[in-house]
Design an enzyme around this catalytic site. Structure first.
Site, mmCIF file in Angstrom:
data_model
loop_
_atom_site.group_PDB
_atom_site.id
_atom_site.type_symbol
_atom_site.label_atom_id
_atom_site.label_comp_id
_atom_site.label_asym_id
_atom_site.label_seq_id
_atom_site.Cartn_x
_atom_site.Cartn_y
_atom_site.Cartn_z
ATOM 1 N N LYS A 133 0.833 -1.216 0.000
ATOM 2 C CA LYS A 133 0.000 0.000 0.000
ATOM 3 C C LYS A 133 0.866 1.264 0.000
ATOM 4 O O LYS A 133 0.662 2.162 -0.808
ATOM 5 C CB LYS A 133 -0.902 0.067 1.250
ATOM 6 C CG LYS A 133 -1.910 -1.027 1.399
ATOM 7 C CD LYS A 133 -2.785 -0.797 2.628
ATOM 8 C CE LYS A 133 -2.082 -0.903 3.965
ATOM 9 N NZ LYS A 133 -1.578 -2.214 4.322
ATOM 10 N N ASN A 156 -3.513 5.995 6.019
ATOM 11 C CA ASN A 156 -2.728 5.107 6.878
ATOM 12 C C ASN A 156 -1.233 5.392 6.749
ATOM 13 O O ASN A 156 -0.446 5.097 7.638
ATOM 14 C CB ASN A 156 -3.027 3.650 6.501
ATOM 15 C CG ASN A 156 -2.474 2.653 7.489
ATOM 16 O OD1 ASN A 156 -2.802 2.689 8.677
ATOM 17 N ND2 ASN A 156 -1.619 1.760 7.024
ATOM 18 N N HIS A 201 -3.660 -8.961 10.745
ATOM 19 C CA HIS A 201 -4.613 -8.377 11.691
ATOM 20 C C HIS A 201 -5.753 -9.330 12.046
ATOM 21 O O HIS A 201 -6.889 -8.887 12.264
ATOM 22 C CB HIS A 201 -5.213 -7.083 11.121
ATOM 23 C CG HIS A 201 -4.191 -6.024 10.819
ATOM 24 N ND1 HIS A 201 -3.340 -5.528 11.777
ATOM 25 C CD2 HIS A 201 -3.871 -5.384 9.674
ATOM 26 C CE1 HIS A 201 -2.544 -4.619 11.228
ATOM 27 N NE2 HIS A 201 -2.839 -4.517 9.963
HETATM 28 N N1 UMA Z 1 -5.127 2.367 21.459
HETATM 29 C C1 UMA Z 1 -5.512 2.095 22.743
HETATM 30 N N2 UMA Z 1 -6.562 2.797 23.251
HETATM 31 C C2 UMA Z 1 -7.201 3.755 22.561
HETATM 32 C C3 UMA Z 1 -6.799 4.038 21.256
HETATM 33 C C4 UMA Z 1 -5.742 3.324 20.722
HETATM 34 O O1 UMA Z 1 -4.926 1.239 23.392
HETATM 35 O O2 UMA Z 1 -8.145 4.350 23.121
HETATM 36 C C5 UMA Z 1 -3.987 1.611 20.888
HETATM 37 C C6 UMA Z 1 -4.380 0.793 19.647
HETATM 38 O O3 UMA Z 1 -4.878 -0.466 19.953
HETATM 39 C C7 UMA Z 1 -3.081 0.792 18.849
HETATM 40 C C8 UMA Z 1 -2.431 2.103 19.221
HETATM 41 O O4 UMA Z 1 -3.062 2.544 20.404
HETATM 42 O O5 UMA Z 1 -2.236 -0.249 19.262
HETATM 43 C C9 UMA Z 1 -2.556 3.143 18.135
HETATM 44 O O6 UMA Z 1 -3.912 3.244 17.748
HETATM 45 P P1 UMA Z 1 -4.559 4.608 17.239
HETATM 46 O O7 UMA Z 1 -5.890 4.331 16.711
HETATM 47 O O8 UMA Z 1 -4.400 5.663 18.280
HETATM 48 O O9 UMA Z 1 -3.548 4.935 16.039
HETATM 49 P P2 UMA Z 1 -3.197 6.369 15.432
HETATM 50 O O10 UMA Z 1 -2.058 6.989 16.160
HETATM 51 O O11 UMA Z 1 -4.418 7.162 15.280
HETATM 52 O O12 UMA Z 1 -2.623 5.891 14.016
HETATM 53 C C10 UMA Z 1 -3.566 5.410 13.066
HETATM 54 C C11 UMA Z 1 -2.992 4.169 12.412
HETATM 55 N N3 UMA Z 1 -2.737 3.176 13.447
HETATM 56 C C12 UMA Z 1 -3.423 2.002 13.490
HETATM 57 O O13 UMA Z 1 -4.233 1.695 12.664
HETATM 58 C C13 UMA Z 1 -3.110 1.071 14.625
HETATM 59 C C14 UMA Z 1 -1.713 4.526 11.683
HETATM 60 O O14 UMA Z 1 -1.291 3.388 10.941
HETATM 61 C C15 UMA Z 1 -1.990 5.645 10.690
HETATM 62 O O15 UMA Z 1 -0.778 6.047 10.067
HETATM 63 C C16 UMA Z 1 -2.615 6.830 11.418
HETATM 64 O O16 UMA Z 1 -3.815 6.407 12.109
HETATM 65 C C17 UMA Z 1 -3.007 7.974 10.463
HETATM 66 O O17 UMA Z 1 -4.043 7.584 9.614
HETATM 67 C C18 UMA Z 1 -0.168 2.684 11.455
HETATM 68 C C19 UMA Z 1 -0.467 1.194 11.421
HETATM 69 O O18 UMA Z 1 0.222 0.415 12.070
HETATM 70 C C20 UMA Z 1 1.056 2.954 10.570
HETATM 71 N N4 UMA Z 1 -1.475 0.768 10.651
HETATM 72 C C21 UMA Z 1 -1.779 -0.633 10.464
HETATM 73 C C22 UMA Z 1 -0.915 -1.227 9.359
HETATM 74 O O19 UMA Z 1 -0.406 -0.484 8.507
HETATM 75 O O20 UMA Z 1 -0.778 -2.471 9.334
HETATM 76 C C23 UMA Z 1 -3.244 -0.775 10.087
HETATM 77 P P1 ADP Z 2 2.015 -1.627 3.329
HETATM 78 O O1 ADP Z 2 1.855 -0.152 3.389
HETATM 79 O O2 ADP Z 2 0.839 -2.323 2.728
HETATM 80 O O3 ADP Z 2 2.464 -2.231 4.615
HETATM 81 P P2 ADP Z 2 4.642 -1.405 2.097
HETATM 82 O O4 ADP Z 2 4.851 -0.846 0.744
HETATM 83 O O5 ADP Z 2 4.992 -0.538 3.251
HETATM 84 O O6 ADP Z 2 3.146 -1.909 2.224
HETATM 85 O O7 ADP Z 2 5.436 -2.788 2.236
HETATM 86 C C1 ADP Z 2 5.254 -3.550 3.430
HETATM 87 C C2 ADP Z 2 5.961 -4.870 3.343
HETATM 88 O O8 ADP Z 2 5.410 -5.671 2.310
HETATM 89 C C3 ADP Z 2 7.439 -4.807 3.058
HETATM 90 O O9 ADP Z 2 8.008 -5.827 3.837
HETATM 91 C C4 ADP Z 2 7.577 -5.104 1.593
HETATM 92 O O10 ADP Z 2 8.802 -5.765 1.319
HETATM 93 C C5 ADP Z 2 6.385 -6.043 1.346
HETATM 94 N N1 ADP Z 2 5.726 -5.814 0.059
HETATM 95 C C6 ADP Z 2 5.626 -4.663 -0.613
HETATM 96 N N2 ADP Z 2 4.887 -4.820 -1.730
HETATM 97 C C7 ADP Z 2 4.478 -6.108 -1.742
HETATM 98 C C8 ADP Z 2 3.666 -6.877 -2.632
HETATM 99 N N3 ADP Z 2 3.131 -6.339 -3.719
HETATM 100 N N4 ADP Z 2 3.469 -8.185 -2.321
HETATM 101 C C9 ADP Z 2 4.005 -8.726 -1.215
HETATM 102 N N5 ADP Z 2 4.781 -8.046 -0.340
HETATM 103 C C10 ADP Z 2 5.019 -6.749 -0.594
#
Ligand code: UMA
Ligand code: ADP
Length: 460
Positions: A133, A156, A201
């Site tokens: 993504k 995100n 997840h």
């Molecule tokens: N949390 C609590 N209690 C609360 C609220 C949150 O314990 O009342 C915990 C959550 O379970 C989590 C952490 O706090 O472990 C952060 O959660 P949050 O909702 O406060 O997160 P934000 O700081 O608002 O960040 C979110 C996204 N985080 C998540 O989805 C967990 C961020 O993605 C995103 O960049 C941001 O909003 C802006 O849109 C991060 C992420 O890890 C990078 N995303 C997951 C992923 O990419 O796999 C989905």
């Molecule tokens: P995301 O934002 O979905 O987490 P990223 O571009 O940050 O994706 O890449 C996250 C992880 O997934 C990295 O470890 C990367 O090497 C791997 N990755 C990136 N693109 C792909 C894909 N098209 N298929 C499988 N793995 C990928």
């Protein structure tokens, strides 16, 4: 006391929501903020924004009655919709709205009929998937920017969507997580895409079916949809009229995107029409090409000239902590793929690194498995890994599912892992940090894990 909005979760998202509401002239005393953490990360910034906004910290059940006094609940992505307090509130106040920040963002644009301040149409490009993504979102954003379009990138990845709202913008390129999509209803992207789906997840979604259903929500009322030919779970509903695909093989129809060979050169192509030559990309991994063709499919559809797409793809060296080569030392290549936080990404990483080396891989893995089935790693580990170094909460599970295939060594931390790997690697091998797990049991986030790994590797 009645509230217009209750903001649940005070991380990046919660702060962006409060900032947005204040900008829209909502009264601070009509905004309620709650967070389950004793000291939420955004508390100081909230006080700096407006000291009169109250934030209640603690179990959501303890603030259930307060939350019932709000018209709309804005839920952060980190908070599950199955929280008992939220289920109770739905019973007590069936009319209450539960939405996320992306829905608030969509409603803002809908209010202005999706026109910007210059009365130009506003287009939303929605990108989701288990992996890739951030890379695809970044590439599409760069392509549109280089083509001179008014673009904002967020969601995100990077800035929360509400923080990038701007009256000048014509194109919003949004990376959307399954958590965000669960609370989004009226985004109706101009183009929506699911890049791929592999288990991730599952501690939140509980089943693959529920995870896929959350991802599929990106297609709700989308005008156009792009999906991955190689992944049936990414197929959009047939109600969307304009559907096209991407993949690494030659496209089968004139609407689809893929790779063709012409005059001995490989090209990204639409149908049989070559768009740009890919032979001069510095990154030739299949992951990069797959993400590249997805980005090209999106940008081409939005009218970006091929020469600009080519330039962006050629110059892109990858985002940090995604299969990044840190150094080569005594014939051993050290790779940081801290962002491989799920099984699918780790498999792609192992398979992607293998053609770059003569030897085998020493894999460092472990952390929070998020309910994933780690045995899915078996084929890739069996084919390409010579030793497994495990740490964090998932260490025992990794050992249990992989120990019959490769020697497994337990370590207590990343520094120890680096030293253990250095002791066992021989000329031609690669040491790969691709944990297949989230980092939060031992680190602030994947960035900290990757930065520390890099630091320890550079100190060798
Ligand atoms: N949390 C609590 N209690 C609360 C609220 C949150 O314990 O009342 C915990 C959550 O379970 C989590 C952490 O706090 O472990 C952060 O959660 P949050 O909702 O406060 O997160 P934000 O700081 O608002 O960040 C979110 C996204 N985080 C998540 O989805 C967990 C961020 O993605 C995103 O960049 C941001 O909003 C802006 O849109 C991060 C992420 O890890 C990078 N995303 C997951 C992923 O990419 O796999 C989905
Ligand atoms: P995301 O934002 O979905 O987490 P990223 O571009 O940050 O994706 O890449 C996250 C992880 O997934 C990295 O470890 C990367 O090497 C791997 N990755 C990136 N693109 C792909 C894909 N098209 N298929 C499988 N793995 C990928």
């Amino acid at each position: 006391m009645k509230y217009d909005y209750a903001v649940i979760g005070l991380g990046q998202t919660g702060l962006s929501v409060v900032r947005y509401l204040l900008k829209q002239a909502y009264q601070p005393d009509r905004i309620l903020v709650v967070d389950t953490r004793p000291v939420p990360p955004g508390i100081e910034e909230l006080h700096a924004m407006d000291p009169s906004i109250v934030c209640h910290c603690g179990d959501l059940l303890s603030v259930e009655s307060l939350l019932c006094n709000a018209e709309i609940l804005i839920i952060s992505p980190g908070v599950a919709l199955t929280e008992p307090a939220l289920l109770n509130i739905k019973i007590l106040r069936p009319d209450i709205e539960l939405i996320g920040d992306i829905e608030l963002f969509a409603r803002h644009l809908n209010k202005n009929n999706r026109r910007n301040k210059n009365d130009k149409p506003v287009q939303i490009i929605g990108i989701t998937g288990s992996n890739g993504k951030s890379t695809v979102t970044t590439l599409v954003g760069e392509m549109l920017k280089s083509a001179g379009m008014h673009v904002a990138v967020g969601g995100n990845l990077g800035a929360p969507a509400l923080d990038v709202l701007d009256p000048d913008i014509e194109y919003y390129v949004l990376e959307l997580s399954s958590f965000q999509l669960e609370t989004t209803f009226t985004l109706a992207p101009t183009i929506a895409t699911i890049l791929n789906i592999s288990p991730d997840h599952l501690d939140r979604h509980h089943s693959m079916e529920a995870y896929i259903a959350a991802k599929q929500r990106i297609y709700l009322n989308a005008k156009m949809a792009l999906f991955a030919r190689a992944d049936l779970n990414t197929i959009p509903p047939t109600s969307i009229q304009d559907i096209f695909t991407f993949g690494l093989e030659a496209p089968k129809t004139s609407a689809d995107f893929g790779i063709i060979i012409q005059n001995n050169n490989r090209h990204f192509a639409k149908g049989t029409i070559p768009l740009l030559c890919i032979d001069d990309f510095s990154n030739q991994t299949s992951i990069y090409l797959l993400n590249g063709i997805a980005a090209v499919a999106l940008a081409d559809t939005l009218g970006v000239p091929s020469a600009i797409m080519h330039q962006v793809l050629k110059q892109f060296h990858g985002l940090p902590h995604r299969c990044t080569l840190i150094r080569q030392l005594k014939g051993v290549s050290w790779f940081d793929d801290s962002k491989a936080t799920n099984v699918g990404a780790t498999i792609a990483s192992i398979v992607g690194v293998t053609p770059c080396i003569n030897g085998k891989i020493i894999l460092i893995a472990g952390g929070l498995a998020k309910g994933a089935d780690l045995s899915l790693l078996r084929p890739a580990v069996s084919a390409h890994v010579k030793q497994l170094i495990v740490m964090g909460e998932a260490a025992a599970e990794l050992n249990a599912v992989l120990q019959d295939l490769v020697p497994v060594q337990y370590v207590s931390g990343l520094k120890e892992a680096v030293h253990a790997a250095a002791g066992n690697a021989t000329m031609g091998d690669a040491v790969l940090l691709a944990p297949a797990c989230a980092s939060m049991d031992m680190f602030k986030d994947y960035k900290e894990r990757g930065e520390l790994f890099t630091q320890y590797v550079l100190a060798l």
